[in-house]
Design an enzyme around this catalytic site. Structure first.
Site, PDB file in Angstrom:
ATOM      1  N   GLU A  78     -10.420  -2.315   4.153  1.00  0.00           N
ATOM      2  CA  GLU A  78      -9.172  -1.791   4.642  1.00  0.00           C
ATOM      3  C   GLU A  78      -9.070  -0.395   4.017  1.00  0.00           C
ATOM      4  OE1 GLU A  78      -6.318  -5.992   4.739  1.00  0.00           O
ATOM      5  OE2 GLU A  78      -6.788  -4.933   2.756  1.00  0.00           O
ATOM      6  N   ASP A 107       0.849  -1.239   0.169  1.00  0.00           N
ATOM      7  CA  ASP A 107      -0.049  -0.002  -0.050  1.00  0.00           C
ATOM      8  C   ASP A 107       0.840   1.122   0.068  1.00  0.00           C
ATOM      9  OD1 ASP A 107      -1.537  -2.208   0.877  1.00  0.00           O
ATOM     10  OD2 ASP A 107      -2.134  -1.061   2.746  1.00  0.00           O
TER      11      ASP A 107
HETATM   12  C1  FRU Z   1      -3.947  -3.864   2.879  1.00  0.00           C
HETATM   13  C2  FRU Z   1      -3.120  -3.909   4.149  1.00  0.00           C
HETATM   14  C3  FRU Z   1      -3.583  -3.052   5.160  1.00  0.00           C
HETATM   15  C4  FRU Z   1      -2.355  -2.943   6.090  1.00  0.00           C
HETATM   16  C5  FRU Z   1      -1.181  -3.526   5.303  1.00  0.00           C
HETATM   17  C6  FRU Z   1      -0.289  -4.303   5.952  1.00  0.00           C
HETATM   18  O1  FRU Z   1      -3.120  -4.106   1.671  1.00  0.00           O
HETATM   19  O2  FRU Z   1      -3.709  -5.279   4.498  1.00  0.00           O
HETATM   20  O3  FRU Z   1      -4.836  -3.116   5.735  1.00  0.00           O
HETATM   21  O4  FRU Z   1      -2.239  -1.986   6.931  1.00  0.00           O
HETATM   22  O5  FRU Z   1      -1.842  -4.098   4.090  1.00  0.00           O
HETATM   23  O6  FRU Z   1       0.859  -4.379   4.974  1.00  0.00           O
END
Ligand code: FRU
Length: 588
Positions: free
Chosen positions: A332, A163
């Protein structure tokens, strides 16, 4: 995007070198040696201590991707100074990763290494390849060694990325932080990596900005520019909030007084807690209208909204999401912002957009970005569509974790997504690095048949990349297609690999077929045809091709499809069938 090579050099004063050599001779080690520089002491068949003392800046660790993680603890004087997981090579190395020994050079160190799992090809810890392969060096050469590395999309110079995090704009610079594993090309050791750009296209890697600590690894979050010093860290300080991923997920603050280069963690962390297992990805923003800060975060199957005057104390306001939209996976990475509606029936009307990334549950499996439009009254978000309606921001398989930049200039709302899908992100055929961001997109709203939709237009900076106009495709180019009615556009190479775009004007759909696009074997979930509604007629389609990705976005931003492709050689030919014309711009 173009990343400058990371070639970090370290120079020592001669006196320091002599002193270190003497010290090392006394302990039987060689100062600055380029090969193994310590000795290993096996304590059990899965546990070893490696004694190390070096004047070099980096320790290079060999990684073998098929191995399981080993826990590596770097100990100086009985204290753990670094701790991470790494798939240390047992048989052979796939690549090396650097451990930065800044502030530890010349010090006697212990690497305390615990191997996990039952896979023991040699059976004896003494024979593990890592002991022969690890080395020290003053320079870590991260020159690109990947044929699929994009030319104009942001990628980490080495290691894994997911992300985009904490993005903001300030003083002419776009800051992009990202979920980063510096110790391997698969998901692990979440850290905020940092890159900057003056034009949203060419990025410079700036190093690790926020590293894991005793509260947990550093999951996704956001940053704001605190112009008025509401938090007390200084006017113009950058305040970041991220999820501390420990035994529970909690929210923590960090702030930067040097424009986002380095961060201090706030002493009162964690600042928001919950007993929910999925409680993460805080996105903060300032509301001029309501005169306070807000944050939205993912809490199970809902998004929670909080308010604050000082970014430190947060008051719970409301939750949104129960029975709305898609719930086929975990909610998310949210975002919440206001935008004007372009062709609104009542002029000057603004609406709020709530971005909700979801995994799995995407329209074609795995990860995708859904959104809701509506109104935010300073306390709650009220959606203006029926609960059963789901709207997707992009109709490809590789558009996830999309969120927007804080403080963007000229009232722009610029979003960036991670161009992959959790179904196969760890398996895509690259090694030195994994994953890129999609092209930056400016967001807007428009109405169609009485409903409001989010538009994603390629950010204007992409136009500056355009080189000569021609007919042949290159590995990094933009294909512009003008549709008069239904048509099929096929991108292909001499190996017969192809990517097919089909516009059906009667059904009002655009689809992208990557079933024969090249290497599709690495995951069952990879070969697919993805289809988007075009919400009316399609005029001009801009197709961004870059080594391993194809993004089809119409010039008005009504439809976007983002998909990865791994052709064995670049597509060079474009074949048109039907009522359309096209031109190709090489992208520099
Ligand atoms: C989304 C996610 C988020 C989390 C991150 C961990 O892709 O699962 O919810 O903060 O990746 O790397």
């Amino acid at each position: 995007m173009v990343v400058k090579n990371l070639k970090t050099k370290y120079r020592m004063t001669s006196l320091k070198k002599i002193l270190l050599s003497v010290a090392c001779l006394m302990t039987g080690l060689t100062a600055g040696a380029q090969t193994a520089i310590g000795n290993m002491n096996a304590l059990s068949d899965t546990h070893a201590i490696y004694r190390l003392q070096t004047s070099a800046r980096y320790l290079l660790l060999p990684v073998e991707e098929k191995e399981e993680n080993a826990r590596v603890r770097v100990i100086k004087g009985h204290t753990v100074v670094k701790e991470f997981n790494c798939r240390l090579a047992l048989d052979k190395k796939d690549y090396m990763v650097p451990v930065d020994l800044k502030d530890l050079q010349g010090e006697p160190l212990l690497l305390d290494i615990t191997f996990s799992g039952n896979r023991r090809s040699t059976g004896n810890i003494n024979d593990f390849a890592v002991w022969k392969l690890l080395k020290t060096t003053d320079t870590f050469d991260a020159s690109n060694r990947e044929r699929f590395r994009p030319a104009y999309h942001h990628t980490p110079v080495y290691g894994w990325m997911n992300d985009p995090n904490g993005m903001f704009y300030k003083d002419g610079v776009w800051h992009l932080y990202f979920q980063y594993n510096p110790y391997g090309s698969t998901w692990e050791n979440m850290t905020w990596g940092h890159s900057t750009s003056r034009d949203l296209i060419h990025w410079q890697y700036e190093g690790e900005a926020i590293e894991p600590d005793a509260l947990g690894t550093i999951f996704s979050g956001s940053s704001v520019v605190d112009h008025n010093n509401t938090a007390g860290f200084g006017a113009g300080a950058i305040v970041a909030m991220y999820t501390s991923a420990g035994a529970n997920q909690t929210q923590s603050l960090a702030y930067s007084t040097d424009g986002g280069k380095t961060f201090q963690k706030y002493s009162g962390n964690p600042i928001i807690t919950s007993s929910l297992p999925d409680f993460r990805d805080p996105h903060m923003f300032w509301s001029e209208e309501y005169g306070r800060w807000y944050l939205i975060l993912a809490a199970g199957q809902e998004m929670q909204i909080y308010s604050s005057a000082n970014l430190k104390q947060w008051k719970y306001e409301s939750s949104f999401g129960h029975e709305y939209g898609n719930h086929g996976g975990v909610w998310e990475c949210p975002d919440l912002f206001k935008l004007p509606v372009k062709n609104a029936t009542s002029a000057g009307q603004d609406k709020w957009v709530l971005l909700c990334n979801i995994n799995p549950g995407g329209p074609f499996g795995g990860s995708a970005t859904q959104y809701f439009t509506g109104h935010f009254d300073g306390h709650r978000f009220v959606c203006d569509t029926k609960p059963e309606v789901t709207k997707w921001m992009d109709y490809g398989k590789d558009h996830y974790a999309a969120v927007s930049f804080d403080n963007a200039p000229d009232g722009r709302r610029v979003a960036l997504a991670w161009m992959s899908n959790w179904q196969y992100a760890n398996q895509v055929p690259t090694t030195q690095y994994r994953s890129a961001n999609a092209v930056p997109r400016d967001l807007g709203l428009f109405e169609y048949k009485g409903d409001t939709y989010l538009s994603s237009t390629p950010s204007k900076e992409l136009l500056t990349l355009r080189g000569k106009k021609g007919k042949a495709l290159t590995s990094a180019c933009e294909l512009v297609v003008d549709f008069r009615h239904s048509a099929t556009v096929t991108l292909s190479n001499a190996r017969g690999e192809q990517l097919v775009l089909t516009y059906d004007a009667d059904r009002q759909t655009l689809s992208m077929d990557r079933t024969k696009s090249g290497d599709v074997q690495f995951s069952e979930a990879f070969p697919c045809v993805t289809t988007a509604p075009t919400l009316g007629k399609l005029g001009q389609l801009r197709v961004f091709i870059d080594k391993c990705s194809v993004e089809a976005i119409d010039a008005e931003g009504k439809v976007a499809i983002t998909n990865l492709v791994f052709p064995s050689e670049p597509y060079t030919k474009v074949t048109l069938k039907g009522k359309a014309r096209c031109a190709v711009y090489n992208l520099k």
